[in-house]
Scaffold this active site. Structure first.
Site, short mmCIF file in Angstrom:
data_model
loop_
_atom_site.label_atom_id
_atom_site.label_comp_id
_atom_site.label_asym_id
_atom_site.label_seq_id
_atom_site.Cartn_x
_atom_site.Cartn_y
_atom_site.Cartn_z
N HIS A 23 66.55 56.75 32.93
CA HIS A 23 67.13 55.49 32.45
C HIS A 23 66.05 54.60 31.84
CE1 HIS A 23 70.28 56.39 35.68
NE2 HIS A 23 70.94 56.39 34.54
N ASN A 80 75.61 59.03 28.11
CA ASN A 80 75.54 57.64 28.60
C ASN A 80 74.52 56.80 27.85
OD1 ASN A 80 77.26 58.61 30.54
ND2 ASN A 80 76.06 57.89 32.28
N ASP A 120 73.15 52.78 27.45
CA ASP A 120 73.11 51.37 27.82
C ASP A 120 71.90 50.69 27.16
OD1 ASP A 120 73.34 48.91 28.96
OD2 ASP A 120 73.14 49.55 31.03
N THR A 121 70.73 51.28 27.37
CA THR A 121 69.49 50.68 26.87
C THR A 121 69.56 50.32 25.39
OG1 THR A 121 68.17 51.75 28.56
CG2 THR A 121 67.02 51.17 26.53
N GLU A 150 76.74 63.81 40.72
CA GLU A 150 75.39 64.07 40.18
C GLU A 150 74.61 64.99 41.12
OE1 GLU A 150 73.25 60.89 38.30
OE2 GLU A 150 71.31 61.58 39.07
N HIS A 191 72.83 61.54 31.45
CA HIS A 191 72.44 60.14 31.68
C HIS A 191 71.13 59.88 30.94
CE1 HIS A 191 75.16 58.68 34.97
NE2 HIS A 191 75.53 59.95 34.81
N ASP A 245 80.21 53.45 36.60
CA ASP A 245 78.91 54.10 36.41
C ASP A 245 78.12 54.04 37.72
OD1 ASP A 245 76.81 55.26 34.96
OD2 ASP A 245 76.03 53.33 34.26
N HIS A 246 77.56 55.16 38.14
CA HIS A 246 76.72 55.24 39.34
C HIS A 246 77.32 54.56 40.58
CE1 HIS A 246 73.22 57.10 37.43
NE2 HIS A 246 73.47 56.32 36.39
P1 13P Z 1 69.99 54.67 29.09
O1 13P Z 1 69.13 53.80 29.93
O2 13P Z 1 69.19 55.74 28.41
O3 13P Z 1 70.80 53.90 28.11
O4 13P Z 1 71.00 55.42 30.06
C1 13P Z 1 72.14 54.76 30.57
C2 13P Z 1 72.81 55.52 31.66
O5 13P Z 1 72.52 56.67 31.94
C3 13P Z 1 73.88 54.82 32.40
O6 13P Z 1 74.39 55.60 33.43
O1 G3H Z 2 72.38 53.51 34.97
C1 G3H Z 2 71.96 52.43 34.62
C2 G3H Z 2 72.75 51.62 33.65
O2 G3H Z 2 71.95 51.33 32.53
C3 G3H Z 2 73.28 50.37 34.31
O3 G3H Z 2 72.28 49.48 34.59
O4 G3H Z 2 72.68 48.79 36.95
O5 G3H Z 2 71.29 47.39 35.38
O6 G3H Z 2 73.77 47.53 35.10
P1 G3H Z 2 72.53 48.23 35.59
ZN ZN Z 3 72.95 56.73 34.45
#
Ligand code: 13P
Ligand code: G3H
Ligand code: ZN
Length: 312
Positions: free
Chosen positions: A182, A256, A258-259, A136, A213, A84-85
């Site tokens: 994010h 995507n 994560d949150t 991206e 994302h 990721d990223h």
């Molecule tokens: P959220 O913060 O909305 O979960 O997005 C996560 C994300 O885009 C990770 O690349």
């Molecule tokens: O893109 C962001 C993702 O939620 C990953 O977050 O870099 O804190 O692991 P992080």
């Molecule tokens: Zn992201």
């Protein structure tokens, strides 16, 4: 099936059949187990993604060993393991060397030419190893009411530029800026995502799966639990599930998240801490958190439409 040899095939199945594959960020064993458990229960293909922060926190090999172990436990689930990223070529190379079959190169903060140059470098390296590349274009960020049309256009992914970018880089999938951001505070009022832009991007880039994302919906039931048990997430707000459903049908093939995982974990741990102050066995709060994450991820799979999509 496990970690798939042809990740593009999975992405194209989602693209062609109007659903999206959830790309869930993993940092530890409990979150990984919950995600796999949910995908097994729903018969859904899966993208597990590791940020550079996650790789540093848990150690890349440790996370890969957890993933390999879960892949053995659930051999029926096709899995993409994704960086990721990725900030640069070096990050993507190290991910590929560690066994990832998909990487994201995020050079979106550079100007167009530099973004193209860096992305192309990663594409050339990754494709030679059978690994797919997400790139991206545009800047993630909420579309608030006060933002002018010109300002909005400057940040969001421009369809004409996207065509040029794809042609010059050969990336496999494209993360586009469509108004999401994010984290847990995406919008000040009901979130606006630029769905017409998704439609336009799909029209001008036929056959290219798009990536969304910042797709957490920040379910208010969990925000309430966090706040009830001593947290402060006042005003946290995410993308409406209806919007995610719509986008998934239109060419967004990777979503995507994560949150929402972080939110559920925190809510359940806080609840145990406050309701059972004498509890100090980590299994007694990580266990309920894991169960609730599985429940939440099963619901996400319903929203994305990826359930029952394991082929063969
Ligand atoms: P959220 O913060 O909305 O979960 O997005 C996560 C994300 O885009 C990770 O690349
Ligand atoms: O893109 C962001 C993702 O939620 C990953 O977050 O870099 O804190 O692991 P992080
Ligand atoms: Zn992201």
């Amino acid at each position: 099936m496990a970690i798939v040899k042809n990740p593009l095939e999975l992405m194209m199945d989602a693209y062609e059949n109007g659903y999206a594959i959830g790309a869930f960020n993993v940092n530890n064993m409990e979150i990984s187990q919950a995600i796999l458990g949910a995908h097994a229960a729903k018969n859904a293909p899966l993208i597990l993604q590791l940020s550079s922060g996650a790789r540093k926190y848990a150690n890349t090999k440790m996370l890969m060993d957890i993933i390999y172990s879960l892949a053995d436990q659930y051999p029926q689930i096709p899995i993409i393991v994704h960086q990721d990223h990725g900030a640069d070529l070096e990050t993507c190379v190290s991910a590929i060397e560690a066994g990832f079959n998909s990487v994201m190169i995020d050079a979106s903060h550079y100007d167009f030419a530099e973004n193209v140059r860096i992305t192309k470098e990663v594409v050339d390296f990754a494709h030679a190893k059978g690994v797919i590349v997400e790139a991206e274009l545009g800047k993630l960020g909420g579309i608030e009411e006060h933002v002018s049309v010109d300002e909005k256009d400057a940040r969001l992914t421009d369809p004409a530029e996207a065509v040029d970018f794809k042609a010059q880089t050969g990336c496999d999938t494209l993360a586009c800026a469509i108004g999401t951001s994010h984290g847990a505070y995406k919008f000040q009022s009901d979130g606006k995502v630029d769905i017409p832009r998704v439609q336009k991007l799909t029209e001008v880039l036929p056959g290219v799966p798009l990536v969304m994302h910042g797709s957490s919906s920040v379910p208010q039931e969990y925000v309430k639990i966090v706040n009830k048990y001593g947290g402060d997430l006042a005003g946290a707000r995410g993308v409406l599930e209806e919007t995610i459903k719509e986008a998934s049908k239109l060419g967004i093939s990777k979503v995507n998240i994560d949150t929402d995982l972080r939110l559920v974990m925190t809510a359940m741990i806080r609840k145990v801490f406050i309701e059972s102050p004498k509890e100090f066995d980590p299994r007694k709060y990580l266990g309920p958190a894991r169960d609730e994450i599985q429940k939440m991820v099963e619901h996400k799979i319903d929203v994305l439409g990826s359930g029952g999509k394991i082929r063969g």
